[in-house]
Design a protein around this motif. Structure first.
Motif, short mmCIF file in Angstrom:
data_model
loop_
_atom_site.label_atom_id
_atom_site.label_comp_id
_atom_site.label_asym_id
_atom_site.label_seq_id
_atom_site.Cartn_x
_atom_site.Cartn_y
_atom_site.Cartn_z
N SER A 133 0.82 -1.21 0.00
CA SER A 133 0.00 0.00 0.00
C SER A 133 0.86 1.26 0.00
O SER A 133 0.83 2.07 0.92
N GLY A 134 1.63 1.41 -1.09
CA GLY A 134 2.54 2.55 -1.17
C GLY A 134 1.85 3.89 -1.12
O GLY A 134 2.42 4.87 -0.63
N GLY A 135 0.61 3.97 -1.61
CA GLY A 135 -0.13 5.24 -1.53
C GLY A 135 -0.36 5.67 -0.10
O GLY A 135 -0.20 6.85 0.24
N LYS A 136 -0.73 4.72 0.74
CA LYS A 136 -0.93 5.02 2.16
C LYS A 136 0.39 5.40 2.83
O LYS A 136 0.44 6.35 3.64
N LEU A 137 1.46 4.68 2.50
CA LEU A 137 2.76 4.99 3.08
C LEU A 137 3.17 6.42 2.76
O LEU A 137 3.63 7.17 3.64
N LEU A 138 3.01 6.82 1.51
CA LEU A 138 3.37 8.18 1.10
C LEU A 138 2.51 9.22 1.80
O LEU A 138 3.01 10.22 2.31
#
Length: 377
Positions: A133-138
C-alpha cells in the motif's frame, strides 16, 4: 517497428524487462529519474522518497493542483510471454500493466514539461501498489503535504476492453481488500494415536469451512462480498498428525462498513475454533490502504463527459469489480477518479502471459494530454 516510431512504447519495453517488487524498485527508480531529469526543468520540481518520485509541473497561477498517479512495482510472477523484451528478473513480471502505466505517465510529463498550464500538475510515481500500500505509506509520511492535489486521477489497464475503450463509473469502481493470515498451533503425534495429539489439519479445515458461511449468512446479498483462501500448508508426511497449520487469503468488500463486519466475523470464527479444538489461532487481518476505489461524483462525471466527447474514445460504463487497488486510499482523502484503459489481451491481470497491446500507449497519452490540459487551464 512500432517502438521505433513511438518512444513511449520503447520505454514500456525497457521497463517491462526490469520489474521489481514493491519498495525494491531501485532499477525502475533510476530509469525514471534518468528520463525525468533529462526533460526541460524550467517548470519542474522533484521530490524523492524511498523509491517514489513526485514531480510538480508548476502552473502560471497555481490556484489549484491536479494529481496524476502511476504505480511502478511488479509482481512475483514468472513470465511466460516469450516476448523478446520479457523480464530479465527471475520470478518477477509486470503482469499488472504497471509498465504501461509508467510509460503513459512519462509521455504526459514530457508534454507538460514544455506546455505550462495555469494550475499545478503533480505526477506521483508510486511504489508498492501490489504488496505494501505505497499510496498510504506516502500519504501518512506526509510526502504529499506540500503538493497535495485538489483532485487525483489514475488509470488501470483492462485486458477485457479493446484498445480505444475507456471505462469507469461514479461511485465504487474497485473493492476494498484485506489480507488474512492464520496460524493454528496444537500438538503433533503418531497417526495411530489421534487421542494423544491435537490435529491442526482438522482445526484449520473447520476454519476454512466456517468462514464460507459468513458470505451466505452475514452479508446482504444485494451488496456482496468475497472471502478467498489461496494457501493452506500443514504436515510433513502421511502418518504424522500435524500440530501446526497455516493459511492465507483475502477479503473483498465494496464498503468500509462491510469490511469491518467481515473482519469481526472472521475473528469470531477463529476464537470459536480455539475453544472447540483447544488450540491457539494467531490471526492477522491487514487492510492497510486498500480501501474501496470510490470515484467522486463531480470529478468522475466531468471525466466521463470528456471521454464520451473525444473522437478517439469508445466510452464504456463499467460495473464494479472485486479488483483491489490502493488508489482507494488516496481517493478517500482527495476527490478524483480512476478508470479502465482497454489493452485487449487474451490473458488477464496477474497472468504469466498477460501482454497488453502497445498501441494503447500513444492513444492514452494523446487523450490524457487533452484531459489534463482542460483540468489545469
Amino acid at each position: 517497428m512500432m517502438s521505433e516510431l513511438n518512444p513511449f512504447i520503447k520505454i514500456r519495453r525497457d521497463l517491462h524487462q526490469i520489474p521489481e517488487i514493491g519498495l525494491l524498485e531501485f532499477k525502475t527508480h533510476a530509469y525514471l529519474m534518468d528520463y525525468i531529469t533529462a526533460l526541460p526543468q524550467e517548470y519542474l520540481e522533484i521530490i524523492e522518497w524511498e523509491t517514489a518520485i513526485i514531480v510538480r509541473v508548476r502552473g502560471k497561477v497555481g490556484a489549484k493542483t491536479i494529481g496524476w498517479r502511476t504505480d511502478i512495482d511488479g509482481l512475483p510472477v514468472s513470465e511466460e510471454t516469450g516476448l523478446p523484451f520479457k523480464s530479465i528478473h527471475p520470478n518477477q513480471m509486470h503482469a499488472c500493466g504497471h509498465d504501461v502505466h509508467m510509460s503513459i505517465a512519462l509521455g504526459l510529463l514530457t508534454y507538460f514539461s514544455e506546455h505550462q498550464g495555469q494550475n499545478h500538475l503533480v505526477f506521483l510515481f508510486q511504489p508498492a501498489e501490489e504488496n505494501a500500500s505505497g499510496g498510504k505509506l506516502l500519504y501518512d509520511a506526509g510526502v504529499l503535504d506540500a503538493w497535495m492535489p485538489d483532485e487525483f486521477y489514475a488509470l488501470h489497464v483492462q485486458p477485457n476492453l479493446k484498445v480505444g475503450q475507456i471505462g469507469t463509473k461514479v461511485g465504487t469502481l474497485f473493492a476494498g481488500t484485506c489480507t488474512i493470515q492464520a496460524k493454528f498451533s496444537g500438538k503433533s503425534g503418531h497417526a495411530a494415536y489421534p487421542h494423544e495429539a491435537n490435529d491442526m489439519i482438522v482445526a484449520a479445515s473447520q476454519f476454512v469451512n466456517q468462514i464460507q458461511t459468513i458470505i451466505s449468512r452475514n452479508v446482504d446479498p444485494i451488496e456482496g462480498a468475497v472471502i478467498t483462501l489461496g494457501t493452506f500448508h500443514a504436515g510433513t508426511t502421511g502418518n504424522i498428525i500435524s500440530g501446526e497449520a497455516s493459511l492465507t487469503g483475502t477479503i473483498r468488500t465494496l464498503t468500509p462498513e462491510m469490511s469491518r463486519l467481515m473482519q469481526e466475523r472472521v475473528r469470531q470464527v477463529a476464537h470459536g475454533i480455539e475453544q472447540s479444538y483447544q488450540c491457539q489461532v494467531e490471526l492477522i487481518l491487514e487492510q492497510g490502504g486498500y480501501y474501496p476505489v470510490v470515484n467522486t461524483e463531480k470529478e468522475t462525471t466531468a471525466l466521463i463527459d470528456f471521454m464520451k466527447d473525444h473522437s478517439k474514445v469508445d466510452f464504456i460504463s463499467s460495473p464494479t469489480a472485486m479488483t483491489g487497488e490502493d488508489f482507494g486510499y488516496l481517493l478517500d482523502k482527495t476527490p478524483g477518479a480512476m478508470f479502465w484503459l482497454g489493452v485487449d489481451s487474451p490473458y488477464g491481470l496477474h497472468h504469466s502471459m498477460m501482454s497488453p497491446k502497445e498501441e494503447a500507449i500513444p492513444l492514452a497519452i494523446e487523450v490524457l494530454e487533452a484531459f489534463l490540459t482542460m483540468k489545469i487551464n
